[in-house]
Design a protein around this motif. Structure first.
Motif, short mmCIF file in Angstrom:
data_model
loop_
_atom_site.label_atom_id
_atom_site.label_comp_id
_atom_site.label_asym_id
_atom_site.label_seq_id
_atom_site.Cartn_x
_atom_site.Cartn_y
_atom_site.Cartn_z
N GLU A 1 0.83 -1.20 0.00
CA GLU A 1 0.00 0.00 0.00
C GLU A 1 0.87 1.27 0.00
OE1 GLU A 1 -3.87 -1.81 2.44
OE2 GLU A 1 -2.61 -0.26 3.36
N PHE A 2 1.97 1.22 0.76
CA PHE A 2 2.87 2.38 0.79
C PHE A 2 3.51 2.60 -0.57
CE2 PHE A 2 7.15 4.12 1.27
CZ PHE A 2 6.84 5.35 1.84
N ILE A 3 3.95 1.53 -1.22
CA ILE A 3 4.56 1.65 -2.54
C ILE A 3 3.57 2.24 -3.53
CG2 ILE A 3 5.48 0.32 -4.48
CD1 ILE A 3 6.80 -1.55 -2.40
N ALA A 4 2.33 1.76 -3.48
CA ALA A 4 1.31 2.29 -4.38
C ALA A 4 1.07 3.77 -4.13
CB ALA A 4 0.01 1.49 -4.21
N TYR A 5 1.03 4.16 -2.86
CA TYR A 5 0.82 5.57 -2.52
C TYR A 5 2.00 6.42 -2.98
CZ TYR A 5 -0.08 9.72 0.35
OH TYR A 5 -0.30 11.00 0.77
N ALA A 6 3.23 5.91 -2.79
CA ALA A 6 4.41 6.65 -3.23
C ALA A 6 4.44 6.80 -4.74
CB ALA A 6 5.67 5.94 -2.74
N LYS A 7 4.02 5.76 -5.47
CA LYS A 7 3.98 5.85 -6.93
C LYS A 7 2.95 6.87 -7.39
CE LYS A 7 5.70 1.26 -8.16
NZ LYS A 7 5.38 -0.05 -8.79
N ALA A 8 1.87 6.99 -6.62
CA ALA A 8 0.83 7.96 -6.98
C ALA A 8 1.22 9.39 -6.61
CB ALA A 8 -0.48 7.58 -6.30
N ASN A 9 2.26 9.52 -5.77
CA ASN A 9 2.70 10.83 -5.30
C ASN A 9 4.22 10.95 -5.42
OD1 ASN A 9 0.16 12.15 -3.85
ND2 ASN A 9 0.18 9.96 -3.35
N PRO A 10 4.75 10.84 -6.64
CA PRO A 10 6.21 10.85 -6.81
C PRO A 10 6.86 12.14 -6.31
CG PRO A 10 5.10 11.16 -8.92
CD PRO A 10 4.04 10.78 -7.93
N GLY A 11 7.89 11.99 -5.51
CA GLY A 11 8.64 13.14 -5.01
C GLY A 11 7.98 13.91 -3.90
N LYS A 12 6.79 13.49 -3.46
CA LYS A 12 6.08 14.23 -2.42
C LYS A 12 6.32 13.67 -1.02
CE LYS A 12 2.35 15.77 -5.47
NZ LYS A 12 0.88 15.79 -5.69
N LEU A 13 6.88 12.48 -0.93
CA LEU A 13 7.18 11.88 0.36
C LEU A 13 8.66 12.05 0.66
CD1 LEU A 13 5.18 8.52 0.13
CD2 LEU A 13 4.45 10.70 1.12
N SER A 14 9.00 12.12 1.94
CA SER A 14 10.40 12.25 2.34
C SER A 14 10.77 11.13 3.30
CB SER A 14 10.66 13.61 2.99
OG SER A 14 9.83 13.79 4.12
N TYR A 15 12.04 10.77 3.29
CA TYR A 15 12.54 9.76 4.22
C TYR A 15 13.79 10.29 4.91
CZ TYR A 15 16.42 8.32 1.13
OH TYR A 15 17.58 8.28 0.39
N ALA A 16 14.03 9.78 6.11
CA ALA A 16 15.13 10.27 6.92
C ALA A 16 16.32 9.33 6.88
CB ALA A 16 14.68 10.43 8.37
N SER A 17 17.49 9.90 7.10
CA SER A 17 18.70 9.08 7.25
C SER A 17 19.65 9.79 8.19
CB SER A 17 19.39 8.87 5.90
OG SER A 17 20.26 9.95 5.59
N ALA A 18 20.72 9.10 8.54
CA ALA A 18 21.77 9.70 9.37
C ALA A 18 22.88 10.27 8.50
CB ALA A 18 22.32 8.66 10.34
N GLY A 19 22.57 10.56 7.23
CA GLY A 19 23.56 11.15 6.35
C GLY A 19 23.93 10.23 5.21
#
Length: 334
Positions: free
Chosen positions: A152-170
């Motif tokens: 479901e998350f992958i489908a949502y991300a595909k429907a909203n390209p570039g609108k979601l953000s993810y975090a990292s430690a660099g």
């Protein structure tokens, strides 16, 4: 010459003779000095701010190792420079076994793969003492994301390209490389937002300023249980025994992502083999204690001791693997 001066000369002569004898005895019995290790507290340096998985791994073993070695083991956080500050501090410390490093795979393998460890070589400037744990990562999202499963998350991300953000430690961290691998395999686009530490990341995750995050379970399990974030899956092919109800990634349509998070204890390169062997044995015995294994399990971390040779081989193998992934995703050091 006065009696007091004669007495002082005799006293200095006796002391000098005793010192020379002690030095000669010490030189003749070097093994005794090594057998006395340790004679003072030891320090495990964590090159990452407090609150993350690396910090947890260090504190998990500090108390039992100190008890078995007969000296306190202190955990010291030395963050900065994308972990390089802590790495350099340990690499340049006296190779006497008293200053150690808790190594995180994202630093030791991931950052090393993109040339992000400065003048320090994680494979050559340190020697492994042993592996603490080897645990699948937990994928979580902010509750505002309309997805309860990874598909479901992958489908949502595909429907909203570039609108979601993810975090990292660099750049080069396991969160970064791992999420880029997920993006590539799933065919999705998300914005990378690097942070300096887990504490800052979690604050923004809870606030909804980032939507997706993957990390080792200890910093996230309580947030999932409290409903502050939603768990999608773990990154392994098989279920995590300590996280019932959270599916493995294989059951969500993806398999064989090399995303397990591991932590290992290291010493500076030139620490004598005898001292390293003592540390390895204390670590092995610590991680065999049922209460230590249970404590880790309850936090979602899976204890998995591996000896120095296995750790060294894994590090070199993963540096090569992540180097290929980083090149494909055009990831460079900060």
């Amino acid at each position: 010459m006065s009696p007091s001066m004669k007495s002082g000369i005799r006293r200095r002569t006796v002391i000098g003779a005793a010192g020379a004898a002690a030095a000669a005895w010490s030189g003749a019995r070097p093994a005794i000095a090594q057998e006395a290790f340790p004679r003072r507290p030891l320090t495990i340096v964590v090159p990452i701010p407090a609150g993350g998985g690396t910090d947890y791994a260090a504190r998990l073993i500090a108390e039992p190792m100190g008890r078995l070695l007969g000296q306190p083991v202190v955990v010291e956080n030395r963050p900065g420079g994308n972990d390089v500050v802590g790495l350099m501090h340990v690499a340049r410390s006296q190779p006497d076994g008293y200053t150690l490093l808790m190594g995180y795979c994202g630093t030791m393998a991931g950052r090393a793969a993109i040339g992000g460890t400065g003048s320090v070589s994680t494979a050559d400037d340190f020697v492994p003492i042993g592996q603490v744990s080897d645990t699948p990562q937990l994928f979580v999202v902010h509750p505002s994301v309309p997805a309860t499963t990874l598909p479901e998350f992958i489908a949502y991300a595909k429907a909203n390209p570039g609108k979601l953000s993810y975090a990292s430690a660099g750049n080069g961290s396991m969160h970064h490389l791992g999420t880029e691998l997920l993006k590539s395999r799933a065919g999705i686009d998300m914005l990378h937002v690097p942070y300096r530490g887990t504490g800052e990341t979690i604050s923004d995750l809870i606030a909804g300023r980032i939507q997706f995050y993957m990390n080792s379970p200890p910093p996230l399990v309580s947030l999932v249980r409290d409903g502050k974030v939603r768990a999608l899956c773990v990154s392994s092919n098989d279920p995590h025994p300590g996280l019932p109800g959270i599916p493995p990634i294989a059951g969500e349509g993806l398999r064989d992502l090399p995303l397990n998070v591991w932590f290992a204890l290291y010493a500076p390169r030139d620490v004598p083999a005898g001292l390293r062997a003592q540390l390895t044995e204390a670590m092995r015995a610590s991680l065999a204690e049922p209460q230590i294994r249970q404590r880790a399990f309850e936090a979602g971390s899976l204890v998995n001791f591996q000896g120095p040779e296995e750790v060294a081989q894994r590090l070199r193998r993963e540096i090569g693997g992540w180097r290929e992934i980083a090149a494909a995703a055009n990831i460079r050091a900060d």
